[in-house]
Design an enzyme around this catalytic site. Structure first.
Site, PDB file in Angstrom:
ATOM      1  CG  HIS A  11      -1.905  -0.964   1.064  1.00  0.00           C
ATOM      2  ND1 HIS A  11      -2.782  -1.324   0.133  1.00  0.00           N
ATOM      3  CD2 HIS A  11      -2.130  -2.156   2.010  1.00  0.00           C
ATOM      4  CE1 HIS A  11      -3.517  -2.412   0.397  1.00  0.00           C
ATOM      5  NE2 HIS A  11      -3.315  -3.043   1.679  1.00  0.00           N
ATOM      6  CG  ASP A  47      -3.046  -8.389   1.196  1.00  0.00           C
ATOM      7  OD1 ASP A  47      -2.404  -8.716   2.201  1.00  0.00           O
ATOM      8  OD2 ASP A  47      -4.130  -7.727   1.432  1.00  0.00           O
ATOM      9  CG  HIS A  49      -6.148  -5.013   2.292  1.00  0.00           C
ATOM     10  ND1 HIS A  49      -5.709  -5.794   3.218  1.00  0.00           N
ATOM     11  CD2 HIS A  49      -7.648  -4.706   2.643  1.00  0.00           C
ATOM     12  CE1 HIS A  49      -6.389  -6.112   4.183  1.00  0.00           C
ATOM     13  NE2 HIS A  49      -7.667  -5.284   4.313  1.00  0.00           N
ATOM     14  CG  ASP A 135      -4.964  -9.796   4.208  1.00  0.00           C
ATOM     15  OD1 ASP A 135      -4.845 -10.697   2.910  1.00  0.00           O
ATOM     16  OD2 ASP A 135      -4.807  -8.713   4.437  1.00  0.00           O
TER      17      ASP A 135
END
Length: 243
Positions: A11, A47, A49, A135
């Site tokens: 990120h 991931d 995200h 996640d």
């Protein structure tokens, strides 16, 4: 050569965000390119995200293929759509596969087989870097997906095969998210076992339960999302060749 790296990666952009201060994948790709002379590098991010930081860094770079499979519209909420395919010379070298919340084992494997693997086969990288988050697992508090340790085992098995086929086993796996202290370790173990080619005696005590939860089979709306991502990439690839 298979390398495991610990640390958040996806990120960070011009500032830290999403638990990430530095973009480890971005730094690894730049190092491989500038120091070791790698000319074509693929990044696979599973991931939960969206890998917005990695996407931004290489959005106009045709020599870095970035692929993110993530929960649709989750974090960051304003990025990760299938229409984000790169710009300039990098158009078609960025692929997003936004999966609906509640996607599980079969949806992730289908995304790999129908979008990721064909894209890697066309790109023929010299190095593959994986942003490996846990996640998307069932019990993770920061995701709403249904993956389990066997999902990560089979995803890793597939990417190991791609690395063997295209880049002489040159594969770097960077650990990312995974916020369930009771379950992320079993997912991580499955990945490390596949990378090492060694199956330990440790068993995932929750696998039987998680693997049989409703929603693990590929659903019609998930199939549509995967097909749309595959079609978008093929469209951009054709347009790039015509240009």
């Amino acid at each position: 050569v298979r390398v495991w790296v610990q640390g958040p990666v996806e990120h960070a952009q011009d500032r830290g965000r999403g638990f990430c201060i530095f973009g480890n994948v971005v730094l690894a790709v730049e190092h491989a390119s500038k120091v070791h002379g790698a000319k074509r590098i693929a990044v696979i991010d599973w991931d939960v995200h969206h890998g917005n930081g990695t996407q931004t860094a290489f959005y106009a770079d045709p020599d870095v293929l970035t692929i993110s499979v993530h929960q649709d519209g989750y974090y960051p909420a304003d990025s990760g759509g299938i229409e984000e395919t790169g710009e300039g010379k990098g158009r078609g070298a960025n692929i997003n596969v936004p999966l609906p919340a509640g996607s599980g084992h079969e949806a992730y494997l289908a995304a790999f087989d129908e979008v990721i693997a064909p894209a890697i086969d066309r790109f023929r990288p010299e190095l593959i870097v994986v942003a490996c988050g846990y996640d998307a697992a069932v019990s993770d508090p920061l995701g709403r997906m249904l993956c389990h340790s066997e999902t990560y085992r089979l995803l890793t098995r597939r990417v190991v095969a791609l690395a063997a086929r295209h880049c002489g086993n040159r594969l770097v796996v960077c650990q990312e998210g995974g916020y369930s202290p009771t379950y992320a370790p079993f997912c991580g173990l499955a990945v490390v076992e596949e990378l090492c080619g060694i199956r330990t005696a440790v068993e995932d005590p929750l696998l039987g339960w998680y693997a049989n939860l409703a929603g693990q089979r590929l659903q019609a709306h998930q199939r549509v999302a995967i097909a749309r991502a595959a079609a978008q990439h093929m469209t951009d690839t054709r347009m790039k060749k015509e240009l």
